[in-house]
Design an enzyme around this catalytic site. Structure first.
Site, PDB file in Angstrom:
ATOM      1  N   ASP A 141       4.062  11.146  -0.395  1.00  0.00           N
ATOM      2  CA  ASP A 141       3.618  10.688  -1.639  1.00  0.00           C
ATOM      3  C   ASP A 141       5.053  10.734  -2.121  1.00  0.00           C
ATOM      4  O   ASP A 141       5.262  11.041  -2.510  1.00  0.00           O
ATOM      5  CB  ASP A 141       2.991  10.270  -2.848  1.00  0.00           C
ATOM      6  CG  ASP A 141       3.051   9.524  -2.912  1.00  0.00           C
ATOM      7  OD1 ASP A 141       3.873   8.277  -3.154  1.00  0.00           O
ATOM      8  OD2 ASP A 141       2.445   9.270  -3.718  1.00  0.00           O
ATOM      9  N   ASP A 159      14.283   3.903   1.385  1.00  0.00           N
ATOM     10  CA  ASP A 159      14.326   2.598   2.466  1.00  0.00           C
ATOM     11  C   ASP A 159      12.768   2.389   3.157  1.00  0.00           C
ATOM     12  O   ASP A 159      11.767   3.336   3.860  1.00  0.00           O
ATOM     13  CB  ASP A 159      14.753   3.978   4.023  1.00  0.00           C
ATOM     14  CG  ASP A 159      14.855   3.100   5.203  1.00  0.00           C
ATOM     15  OD1 ASP A 159      14.355   1.630   4.999  1.00  0.00           O
ATOM     16  OD2 ASP A 159      15.132   3.162   6.224  1.00  0.00           O
ATOM     17  N   THR A 161       9.227  -0.007   2.591  1.00  0.00           N
ATOM     18  CA  THR A 161       9.118  -1.665   3.285  1.00  0.00           C
ATOM     19  C   THR A 161       8.845  -2.965   2.423  1.00  0.00           C
ATOM     20  O   THR A 161       9.797  -2.366   1.085  1.00  0.00           O
ATOM     21  CB  THR A 161       7.768  -1.366   3.840  1.00  0.00           C
ATOM     22  OG1 THR A 161       6.326  -0.813   2.987  1.00  0.00           O
ATOM     23  CG2 THR A 161       7.834  -0.370   5.596  1.00  0.00           C
TER      24      THR A 161
HETATM   25  N1  SPD Z   1      11.180  -7.197   5.319  1.00  0.00           N
HETATM   26  C1  SPD Z   1      11.983  -5.909   6.381  1.00  0.00           C
HETATM   27  C2  SPD Z   1      12.028  -4.895   5.075  1.00  0.00           C
HETATM   28  C3  SPD Z   1      12.359  -3.997   5.920  1.00  0.00           C
HETATM   29  C4  SPD Z   1      12.490  -2.896   4.998  1.00  0.00           C
HETATM   30  N2  SPD Z   1      12.794  -1.145   5.713  1.00  0.00           N
HETATM   31  C5  SPD Z   1      13.662  -1.167   6.798  1.00  0.00           C
HETATM   32  C6  SPD Z   1      14.028   0.103   7.642  1.00  0.00           C
HETATM   33  C7  SPD Z   1      14.605   0.642   8.580  1.00  0.00           C
HETATM   34  N3  SPD Z   1      14.569   1.893   8.388  1.00  0.00           N
END
Ligand code: SPD
Length: 279
Positions: A141, A159, A161
């Site tokens: 985490d 980095d 989501t």
């Molecule tokens: N909606 C897409 C968000 C993307 C964020 N992360 C991408 C990972 C690439 N290493």
């Protein structure tokens, strides 16, 4: 206009659907944290989606990884200790590794399956990671890891989501305070901060929260065709240095595919609607 014949994969995001023509689905399995899918596309190479949202494609990954990594890495005069939170596909760590002056890269990804899948379907993203003694894999985490780190890093890259259940904490004030404390006294942080067309509110919240904690906070943009609208933002915050200025004269990197010194400065020039949206 082409017809939608053959097979397609689709991301639906808010009121938009973005589809790519595929040759086949290569992988689909739920990890402990999320649904992980990989498609072989016609024109974009392999494409990974997490919980239905596109994350990375072979053809376009250089844009995202160059821009998340090299802007903060060149804004800091001499980055030695770097932390990457998330980025399980490996691309961000790979770009940090190109800075020869870096001594240590802590890589904290919560979902080990993303790294395993990347190794199989995106080998160029993880190239050299396991052989580079500077890279310390710490699957776990990132929020907890940062809370326990004090005055340790020159650069922290987030980095993540999109801000859903798994990554929501990476967009909050408490986390930003912990990032501040984990940085050395002149440290720089940078995070992906979503899309100015669909998620102005998220960007505004991120910028407002960062401004409560950091002296310097700036937004910059890049163009990434696999994300709905294609326009993507990064938020860079710093305890001391203005990230719009290139200070790192030690990293001599021969060739990037997206980043250039001119682009470093230009990326911070925002369209009026973005400036107004994040005020
Ligand atoms: N909606 C897409 C968000 C993307 C964020 N992360 C991408 C990972 C690439 N290493």
């Amino acid at each position: 206009m082409g017809k939608m014949t053959g097979k397609w994969c689709t991301e639906t995001y808010r009121d938009t659907a973005l589809s790519f023509k595929i040759k086949k689905k290569l992988y689909a399995k739920r990890s402990k944290f999320q649904m992980v899918e990989v498609y072989e596309t016609e024109k974009h190479g392999n494409l990974m989606a997490l919980d239905g949202c596109y994350m990375v494609s072979t053809a376009e990954e250089f844009v995202y990884h160059d821009m998340l990594t090299h802007i903060p890495m060149f804004a800091h005069p001499d980055p030695k200790d770097v932390l990457v939170i998330g980025g399980g596909d490996g691309g961000t760590v790979r770009e940090v590794m190109r800075h020869k002056g870096v001594n240590s890269i802590d890589f904290v990804e919560i979902d080990g399956d993303v790294y395993t899948v990347s190794k199989k379907y995106f080998p160029a993203l993880v190239k050299g990671l396991e052989q580079d003694k500077r890279v310390h894999f710490k699957f776990g985490d990132g929020i907890k890891f940062v809370k326990e780190s004090k005055n340790k890093y020159d650069v922290i890259l987030i980095d993540g989501t999109d801000p859903s259940d798994i990554a929501g904490g990476l967009f909050g004030t408490e986390f930003f305070k912990d990032v501040y404390n984990a940085l050395k006294k002149d440290g720089v942080m940078c995070m992906q901060s979503e899309d100015p067309w669909y998620d102005t509110g998220i960007i505004k919240d991120v910028q407002t929260r960062l401004r409560k904690v950091f002296k310097q906070v700036h937004l910059y943009l890049a163009f990434i065709p696999i994300y709905p609208s294609g326009m993507w933002s990064f938020s860079c915050a710093s305890k001391k240095y203005d990230p719009r200025v290139i200070r790192n004269k030690k990293s001599k990197i021969e060739k990037f595919r997206y980043y250039t010194p001119e682009l470093h400065r230009a990326a911070f020039a925002l369209p009026r609607f973005v400036k107004d949206g994040i005020k």
